[in-house]
Design an enzyme around this catalytic site. Structure first.
Site, PDB file in Angstrom:
ATOM      1  N   GLY A 148       0.747  -1.086   0.187  1.00 11.46           N
ATOM      2  CA  GLY A 148      -0.063  -0.054   0.018  1.00 11.46           C
ATOM      3  C   GLY A 148       0.787   1.299   0.076  1.00 11.46           C
ATOM      4  N   CYS A 149       0.431   2.437  -0.490  1.00  8.62           N
ATOM      5  CA  CYS A 149       1.207   3.429  -0.677  1.00  8.62           C
ATOM      6  C   CYS A 149       1.485   4.121   0.710  1.00  8.62           C
ATOM      7  CB  CYS A 149       0.524   4.692  -1.526  1.00  8.62           C
ATOM      8  SG  CYS A 149      -1.151   5.081  -1.260  1.00  8.62           S
TER       9      CYS A 149
END
Length: 342
Positions: A148-149
């Site tokens: 995930g960012c």
């Protein structure tokens, strides 16, 4: 030699970012673009900023012939990716940008994403795609699960410090503000300009954000004990970028030295001089992550900050970095674009 590449989910932001980066790669050719609602359209119709590129017309995923494809990027939503990837040829190398294979424990996936995993037999095969910490595994992998960012940003800030033992583990606080592109391209009322602009809001308050599953998994494995951080994300009125601020117990000089040692020679992780702080302006459109360390006024406390572009280093740039390793290409190929400023 040019590698044949497919991108599934090409009509989303991360799909478009992959096309933008691969366009300057030189060792990859996009031979298939998969989409759903945009099938039959050209990339120029969906993303006019890419109209100068000679690209295949987008098609339904089940219409793509994967026999000549060397690697497939899957930029589909979570819950969709697992079924699509399970149906792909077993010898096809895949980089998944969704959340579907990030968590090693199927029970943890169900906890954070609300439904049972439908491709459990593949979860043990997937390699977690935080490139700087899983290089050897990624090189040999068939399936890589991109992070995930938000999870990537937090890990770049905290992994070296946990490993070096220079911070306390029981009172880590992480605040993060992310640009609106992190929510994807689907129409949502709260992302309309009139709803979002001129304000900042916290969301998933109290430990409900799904990327906490990645933090729990990775930090606890590093520490050899249960580590749970306090994490609050915020949505900002800008298109792309993440700025994370961490509050930790530890000495600034030792923390800065731990970063310097961990990231020495890393092409995309830029440690600023002690006392300086990064800005999303300075990483926009690039695969760089800038990190800052500053002593707090309270003795023994330190503030750490990180900035990256959520669509590049946080997602599509990370995916291309991993694909380079999987295909035997130089890790930095296609990724040394300077940030876009102002």
């Amino acid at each position: 030699m040019s590698h044949s590449i497919a991108i599934l989910g090409a009509s989303g932001y991360t799909g478009a970012e992959l096309v933008r980066l691969i366009a300057t790669h030189g060792g990859m050719e996009i031979t298939a673009l998969g989409a759903h609602s945009k099938a039959g359209q050209t990339m120029a119709e969906v993303f006019p900023h890419l109209r100068h590129l000679d690209l295949p017309v987008m098609s339904k995923i089940d219409e793509i012939d994967f026999s000549g494809i060397d690697l497939c990027f899957c930029a589909l939503p979570h819950k969709t990716s697992q079924g699509v990837i399970a149906a792909l040829p077993r010898d096809l190398r895949v980089v998944d940008l969704s959340a579907d294979f990030r968590l090693r424990d199927p029970a943890a996936y169900e906890t954070w994403y609300g439904n049972p995993h439908t491709a459990v037999e593949m979860q043990g095969e997937a390699v977690y795609g935080l490139t700087e910490f899983y290089r050897a595994e990624i090189r040999a992998a068939r399936l890589v699960a991109g992070t995930g960012c938000n999870a990537a940003t937090g890990q770049y800030l905290l992994r070296p410090l946990i490993s070096a033992g220079v911070i306390g583990l029981d009172d880590i606080i992480l605040d993060l503000i992310c640009g609106v592109s992190g929510a994807g391209r689907s129409l949502k009322e709260n992302l309309l300009h009139a709803e979002l602009s001129e304000g900042v809001q916290a969301y998933a308050v109290g430990g409900t954000h799904r990327h906490l599953g990645e933090f729990d998994q990775e930090f606890s494995a590093l520490a050899g004990r249960d580590v749970r951080i306090q994490f609050t994300p915020h949505l900002g009125p800008f298109n792309r970028g993440i700025l994370a601020t961490g509050y930790v117990r530890g000495e600034a000089e030792a923390i800065h030295a731990a970063f310097a040692e961990a990231y020495a020679g890393e092409p995309f992780l830029r440690l600023l001089p002690l006392g300086q702080t990064p800005s999303t302006h300075h990483v926009r459109g690039s695969n760089f992550c800038d990190i800052g360390v500053a002593a707090d006024r309270i003795p023994g406390r330190t503030v750490i900050t990180a900035a990256l572009d959520n669509l590049t280093k946080g997602s599509s740039g990370q995916a291309l970095q991993n694909a380079n390793l999987m295909l035997g290409e130089p890790e930095t190929r296609g990724l040394m674009l300077a940030p876009c400023y102002p």
